[in-house]
Design a protein around this motif. Structure first.
Motif, PDB file in Angstrom:
ATOM      1  N   ILE A 130       0.835  -1.206   0.000  1.00 18.73           N
ATOM      2  CA  ILE A 130       0.000   0.000   0.000  1.00 18.73           C
ATOM      3  C   ILE A 130       0.874   1.262   0.000  1.00 18.73           C
ATOM      4  O   ILE A 130       0.623   2.213  -0.751  1.00 18.73           O
ATOM      5  CB  ILE A 130      -0.946  -0.004   1.211  1.00 18.73           C
ATOM      6  N   ALA A 131       1.907   1.265   0.841  1.00 18.36           N
ATOM      7  CA  ALA A 131       2.779   2.442   0.944  1.00 18.36           C
ATOM      8  C   ALA A 131       3.500   2.723  -0.363  1.00 18.36           C
ATOM      9  O   ALA A 131       3.581   3.875  -0.819  1.00 18.36           O
ATOM     10  CB  ALA A 131       3.787   2.245   2.070  1.00 18.36           C
ATOM     11  N   TYR A 132       4.037   1.665  -0.985  1.00 16.66           N
ATOM     12  CA  TYR A 132       4.748   1.854  -2.250  1.00 16.66           C
ATOM     13  C   TYR A 132       3.797   2.274  -3.365  1.00 16.66           C
ATOM     14  O   TYR A 132       4.150   3.093  -4.218  1.00 16.66           O
ATOM     15  CB  TYR A 132       5.496   0.577  -2.630  1.00 16.66           C
ATOM     16  N   PHE A 133       2.587   1.734  -3.363  1.00 19.83           N
ATOM     17  CA  PHE A 133       1.607   2.139  -4.372  1.00 19.83           C
ATOM     18  C   PHE A 133       1.296   3.631  -4.249  1.00 19.83           C
ATOM     19  O   PHE A 133       1.249   4.363  -5.246  1.00 19.83           O
ATOM     20  CB  PHE A 133       0.317   1.333  -4.234  1.00 19.83           C
ATOM     21  N   ILE A 134       1.118   4.101  -3.037  1.00 16.43           N
ATOM     22  CA  ILE A 134       0.798   5.520  -2.815  1.00 16.43           C
ATOM     23  C   ILE A 134       1.962   6.409  -3.250  1.00 16.43           C
ATOM     24  O   ILE A 134       1.781   7.403  -3.970  1.00 16.43           O
ATOM     25  CB  ILE A 134       0.443   5.767  -1.340  1.00 16.43           C
ATOM     26  N   SER A 135       3.166   6.065  -2.820  1.00 19.82           N
ATOM     27  CA  SER A 135       4.334   6.883  -3.156  1.00 19.82           C
ATOM     28  C   SER A 135       4.570   6.922  -4.665  1.00 19.82           C
ATOM     29  O   SER A 135       4.810   8.000  -5.234  1.00 19.82           O
ATOM     30  CB  SER A 135       5.576   6.332  -2.449  1.00 19.82           C
ATOM     31  N   MET A 136       4.495   5.769  -5.321  1.00 19.73           N
ATOM     32  CA  MET A 136       4.733   5.723  -6.755  1.00 19.73           C
ATOM     33  C   MET A 136       3.625   6.437  -7.523  1.00 19.73           C
ATOM     34  O   MET A 136       3.870   7.055  -8.561  1.00 19.73           O
ATOM     35  CB  MET A 136       4.880   4.272  -7.216  1.00 19.73           C
ATOM     36  N   THR A 137       2.399   6.369  -7.015  1.00 18.99           N
ATOM     37  CA  THR A 137       1.292   7.071  -7.664  1.00 18.99           C
ATOM     38  C   THR A 137       1.469   8.583  -7.554  1.00 18.99           C
ATOM     39  O   THR A 137       1.186   9.326  -8.505  1.00 18.99           O
ATOM     40  CB  THR A 137      -0.054   6.643  -7.052  1.00 18.99           C
ATOM     41  N   ILE A 138       1.940   9.044  -6.405  1.00 21.65           N
ATOM     42  CA  ILE A 138       2.234  10.472  -6.252  1.00 21.65           C
ATOM     43  C   ILE A 138       3.266  10.915  -7.289  1.00 21.65           C
ATOM     44  O   ILE A 138       3.128  11.978  -7.918  1.00 21.65           O
ATOM     45  CB  ILE A 138       2.734  10.771  -4.819  1.00 21.65           C
ATOM     46  N   GLY A 139       4.298  10.091  -7.479  1.00 19.22           N
ATOM     47  CA  GLY A 139       5.290  10.402  -8.498  1.00 19.22           C
ATOM     48  C   GLY A 139       4.681  10.448  -9.888  1.00 19.22           C
ATOM     49  O   GLY A 139       4.990  11.332 -10.696  1.00 19.22           O
ATOM     50  N   ALA A 140       3.778   9.493 -10.180  1.00 19.46           N
ATOM     51  CA  ALA A 140       3.126   9.452 -11.492  1.00 19.46           C
ATOM     52  C   ALA A 140       2.251  10.682 -11.710  1.00 19.46           C
ATOM     53  O   ALA A 140       2.210  11.240 -12.820  1.00 19.46           O
ATOM     54  CB  ALA A 140       2.288   8.183 -11.618  1.00 19.46           C
ATOM     55  N   LEU A 141       1.556  11.120 -10.667  1.00 18.18           N
ATOM     56  CA  LEU A 141       0.677  12.281 -10.796  1.00 18.18           C
ATOM     57  C   LEU A 141       1.477  13.579 -10.928  1.00 18.18           C
ATOM     58  O   LEU A 141       1.011  14.539 -11.555  1.00 18.18           O
ATOM     59  CB  LEU A 141      -0.249  12.373  -9.584  1.00 18.18           C
ATOM     60  N   ALA A 142       2.671  13.607 -10.349  1.00 20.83           N
ATOM     61  CA  ALA A 142       3.482  14.830 -10.366  1.00 20.83           C
ATOM     62  C   ALA A 142       4.311  14.984 -11.635  1.00 20.83           C
ATOM     63  O   ALA A 142       4.761  16.091 -11.940  1.00 20.83           O
ATOM     64  CB  ALA A 142       4.400  14.853  -9.143  1.00 20.83           C
ATOM     65  N   ILE A 143       4.520  13.900 -12.370  1.00 26.06           N
ATOM     66  CA  ILE A 143       5.417  13.951 -13.527  1.00 26.06           C
ATOM     67  C   ILE A 143       4.838  14.842 -14.625  1.00 26.06           C
ATOM     68  O   ILE A 143       3.634  14.896 -14.836  1.00 26.06           O
ATOM     69  CB  ILE A 143       5.681  12.524 -14.079  1.00 26.06           C
ATOM     70  N   ARG A 144       5.701  15.571 -15.301  1.00 28.08           N
ATOM     71  CA  ARG A 144       5.321  16.412 -16.429  1.00 28.08           C
ATOM     72  C   ARG A 144       6.376  16.276 -17.527  1.00 28.08           C
ATOM     73  O   ARG A 144       7.542  16.000 -17.239  1.00 28.08           O
ATOM     74  CB  ARG A 144       5.221  17.885 -16.031  1.00 28.08           C
ATOM     75  N   VAL A 145       5.947  16.476 -18.776  1.00 29.48           N
ATOM     76  CA  VAL A 145       6.889  16.489 -19.894  1.00 29.48           C
ATOM     77  C   VAL A 145       6.941  17.903 -20.448  1.00 29.48           C
ATOM     78  O   VAL A 145       5.959  18.654 -20.356  1.00 29.48           O
ATOM     79  CB  VAL A 145       6.482  15.492 -21.002  1.00 29.48           C
ATOM     80  N   PRO A 146       8.081  18.310 -21.014  1.00 32.24           N
ATOM     81  CA  PRO A 146       8.186  19.678 -21.531  1.00 32.24           C
ATOM     82  C   PRO A 146       7.437  19.855 -22.846  1.00 32.24           C
ATOM     83  O   PRO A 146       7.252  18.888 -23.591  1.00 32.24           O
ATOM     84  CB  PRO A 146       9.694  19.840 -21.736  1.00 32.24           C
ATOM     85  N   PRO A 147       6.989  21.070 -23.134  1.00 33.24           N
ATOM     86  CA  PRO A 147       6.357  21.334 -24.426  1.00 33.24           C
ATOM     87  C   PRO A 147       7.352  21.160 -25.573  1.00 33.24           C
ATOM     88  O   PRO A 147       8.571  21.104 -25.354  1.00 33.24           O
ATOM     89  CB  PRO A 147       5.911  22.802 -24.309  1.00 33.24           C
ATOM     90  N   VAL A 148       6.820  21.084 -26.777  1.00 34.79           N
ATOM     91  CA  VAL A 148       7.673  20.967 -27.959  1.00 34.79           C
ATOM     92  C   VAL A 148       8.635  22.150 -28.022  1.00 34.79           C
ATOM     93  O   VAL A 148       8.259  23.294 -27.763  1.00 34.79           O
ATOM     94  CB  VAL A 148       6.800  20.914 -29.234  1.00 34.79           C
ATOM     95  N   ASP A 149       9.893  21.838 -28.340  1.00 37.57           N
ATOM     96  CA  ASP A 149      10.946  22.846 -28.529  1.00 37.57           C
ATOM     97  C   ASP A 149      11.304  23.602 -27.246  1.00 37.57           C
ATOM     98  O   ASP A 149      11.973  24.639 -27.296  1.00 37.57           O
ATOM     99  CB  ASP A 149      10.552  23.856 -29.618  1.00 37.57           C
ATOM    100  N   TRP A 150      10.872  23.091 -26.070  1.00 35.42           N
ATOM    101  CA  TRP A 150      11.253  23.744 -24.820  1.00 35.42           C
ATOM    102  C   TRP A 150      12.738  23.579 -24.581  1.00 35.42           C
ATOM    103  O   TRP A 150      13.344  22.561 -24.913  1.00 35.42           O
ATOM    104  CB  TRP A 150      10.485  23.129 -23.652  1.00 35.42           C
ATOM    105  N   LYS A 151      13.351  24.577 -24.006  1.00 36.37           N
ATOM    106  CA  LYS A 151      14.758  24.483 -23.594  1.00 36.37           C
ATOM    107  C   LYS A 151      14.976  25.377 -22.390  1.00 36.37           C
ATOM    108  O   LYS A 151      14.236  26.351 -22.186  1.00 36.37           O
ATOM    109  CB  LYS A 151      15.702  24.869 -24.733  1.00 36.37           C
ATOM    110  N   PRO A 152      15.968  25.065 -21.558  1.00 38.44           N
ATOM    111  CA  PRO A 152      16.233  25.878 -20.370  1.00 38.44           C
ATOM    112  C   PRO A 152      16.600  27.303 -20.751  1.00 38.44           C
ATOM    113  O   PRO A 152      17.204  27.538 -21.808  1.00 38.44           O
ATOM    114  CB  PRO A 152      17.419  25.157 -19.700  1.00 38.44           C
ATOM    115  N   ALA A 153      16.240  28.244 -19.910  1.00 38.51           N
ATOM    116  CA  ALA A 153      16.553  29.645 -20.161  1.00 38.51           C
ATOM    117  C   ALA A 153      18.063  29.846 -20.270  1.00 38.51           C
ATOM    118  O   ALA A 153      18.830  29.378 -19.427  1.00 38.51           O
ATOM    119  CB  ALA A 153      15.982  30.510 -19.031  1.00 38.51           C
ATOM    120  N   GLY A 154      18.467  30.507 -21.328  1.00 32.88           N
ATOM    121  CA  GLY A 154      19.881  30.806 -21.510  1.00 32.88           C
ATOM    122  C   GLY A 154      20.697  29.691 -22.130  1.00 32.88           C
ATOM    123  O   GLY A 154      21.912  29.835 -22.313  1.00 32.88           O
TER     124      GLY A 154
END
Length: 467
Positions: A210-234
């Motif tokens: 149960i604990a690992y399911f909750i922690s891994m699900t939090i990670g899954a919900l928090a993950i994001r991918v960058p938009p097309v052609d995104w790059k770090p400032a500078g």
């Protein structure tokens, strides 16, 4: 050239678990992504601590001591072996699916499999059916291990094109350190649930699942991918384009398997892991036999813990360093320095220099862990970022192969030496010298890695179609 795996569009109207729904909105900090990856890797790193259950599982019926109907250690050993096999298989064969559906769905699937595997195993302990442990932790949990291991990698690389090694090192360090949390936690839970009629393992499996399911699900919900052609400032790709070993093009996952670079890097990882994993598995016995009547069992346990710390730290330090000195140069250091240290270790043991012996193996283990953390960035440099998650998954078959080859070399050569009259203190000399030779071979394989030929690169039209 933009990657097909960095979707665009209005994520608000997309299904929650779709790749489109994970596209970051303006203002999102990329530093939120490494904690999401760590939330998964710290959980699946529990695999390295599964051995704490082996002893208690031999007393499920007898409670205080093993009974005739209890499981044997040899039978229980297959649980971990199956988990590692299915880690490799799922990582290798789910690569295309990962790139198609994105990290959120993959990480959530990993959470369901890894957490669910514990629950099935708990039922197996309750019913005393070992086949349910094989199915639960070994097969289902193993699939969760593989999916959870590779799913955050390509996302981190896309968020940190300027620091690929550091980003992947942060996550994969979590896998190395997960056991340091899981081992004492598991023991504490078993002691808490222990009673006159229960060894406490089934209840512990339920809590962990149960604990690992909750922690891994939090990670899954928090993950994001960058938009097309995104790059770090500078930062601009032109700043690193002078390095011919860092490609700005992309190679399809199937096409990567047709390049010599894939197989050379496969050998690089295989040889680096083989040289470390066998020693890691025999570290306690090895130091006691090398310094007989000097190193106690407790001190040997401390040595093992120290190696684990250096294994974990090396994943971040070496992967981060590779951003500055280059991936190929990092592996040159692994193989050259590792070969020298392996050659010198028997002399340290023979002369009674425990400190030098321990220091040498600590450095070796930093490079063992560093090899795992550096290779995803190496692949991204060679094949681009579009399919790096899937390519990395297929490369992890090298880990599975090394997991067999390393222990076999160490155990069987030692047994052969002892059977032919060699003192136990000297029985590891041939083994470590063979490891040194393997690292020299790895040095040559790394030397042969060149830039991927242009004919393997995807065209803009292929990228647009997702071919």
């Amino acid at each position: 050239m933009s990657s097909i795996t960095e979707p665009s569009g209005n994520s608000g109207s997309a299904p929650f678990f779709s790749k489109q729904a994970t596209v970051a909105k303006p203002g999102f900090s990329r530093w939120m992504v490494p904690p999401a990856a760590l939330a998964v890797h710290l959980c699946i790193g529990q695999a390295y601590a599964f051995s704490v259950f082996n002893g208690p599982l031999t007393k499920v019926i007898g409670i205080t001591q093993s009974s005739a109907d209890d499981w044997s250690l040899t039978s229980l050993g297959w649980i971990f072996s199956l988990a590692i096999v299915f880690l490799g298989l799922s990582a290798a064969f789910a690569g295309k699916w990962l790139e198609r559906v994105g990290p959120r769905r993959t990480m959530f699937t990993a959470a369901c499999c890894f957490g669910g595997g514990f629950l099935v195993s708990a039922l197996g302990v309750y019913l005393h059916q070992i086949v349910l442990l094989y199915l639960g932790y070994g097969v289902i949990g193993g699939i969760g291990l593989g999916l959870g291991y590779v799913s955050p990698v390509s996302t981190l690389i896309r968020w940190f094109p300027d620091r690929r090694g550091m980003a992947t090192g942060m996550a994969i360090m979590g896998f190395g350190g997960g056991a340091m949390i899981a081992a004492p936690l598991s023991v504490a839970l078993m002691n808490h649930f222990r009673s006159a009629t229960s060894i406490g393992v089934a209840e512990t499996f339920v809590v962990l699942g149960i604990a690992y399911f909750i922690s891994m699900t939090i990670g899954a919900l928090a993950i994001r991918v960058p938009p097309v052609d995104w790059k770090p400032a500078g930062w601009t790709p032109a700043a690193t384009s002078q390095n011919r070993m860092i490609s700005r093009n992309h190679v399809h996952i199937d096409q990567a398997l047709k390049t010599p670079q894939f197989y050379l890097i496969w050998l690089v990882l295989f040889l680096n892991v083989t040289a470390g994993i066998g020693i890691l598995g025999q570290a306690s016995v090895m130091i006691q036999e090398s310094f007989k009547n000097t190193v106690t069992a407790a001190a040997a346990a401390g040595f093992v813990g120290l190696l684990s710390l250096f294994n974990m730290g090396g994943r971040f330090v070496w992967a981060s360093a590779s951003d500055w000195i280059g991936r190929k140069n990092t592996y040159f250091i692994f193989f050259a320095l590792g070969a020298v240290l392996y050659y010198l270790v028997p002399g340290f043991a023979a002369s009674g220099h425990i400190a030098l012996f321990v220091l040498a193996y600590c450095v070796i283990l930093t490079m063992y862990g560093g090899g795992f953390a550096t290779v995803p960035a190496y692949l991204a440099d060679m094949f681009g970022t579009a399919f790096v998650g899937g390519i990395h998954g297929r490369l992890l078959t090298a880990w599975a192969a090394a997991g067999v080859a390393g222990p076999v070399l160490v155990n069987y050569i030692r047994a052969y030496e002892v059977a032919h009259g060699v003192a136990k203190a000297d029985a590891y000399t041939m083994t470590v010298h063979i490891m040194a030779v393997l690292l020299v071979v790895g040095f040559v394989c790394n030397l042969l890695v060149k830039r991927v030929d242009d004919r393997h690169h995807m065209t803009d039209a292929q990228l647009a179609k997702g071919a």
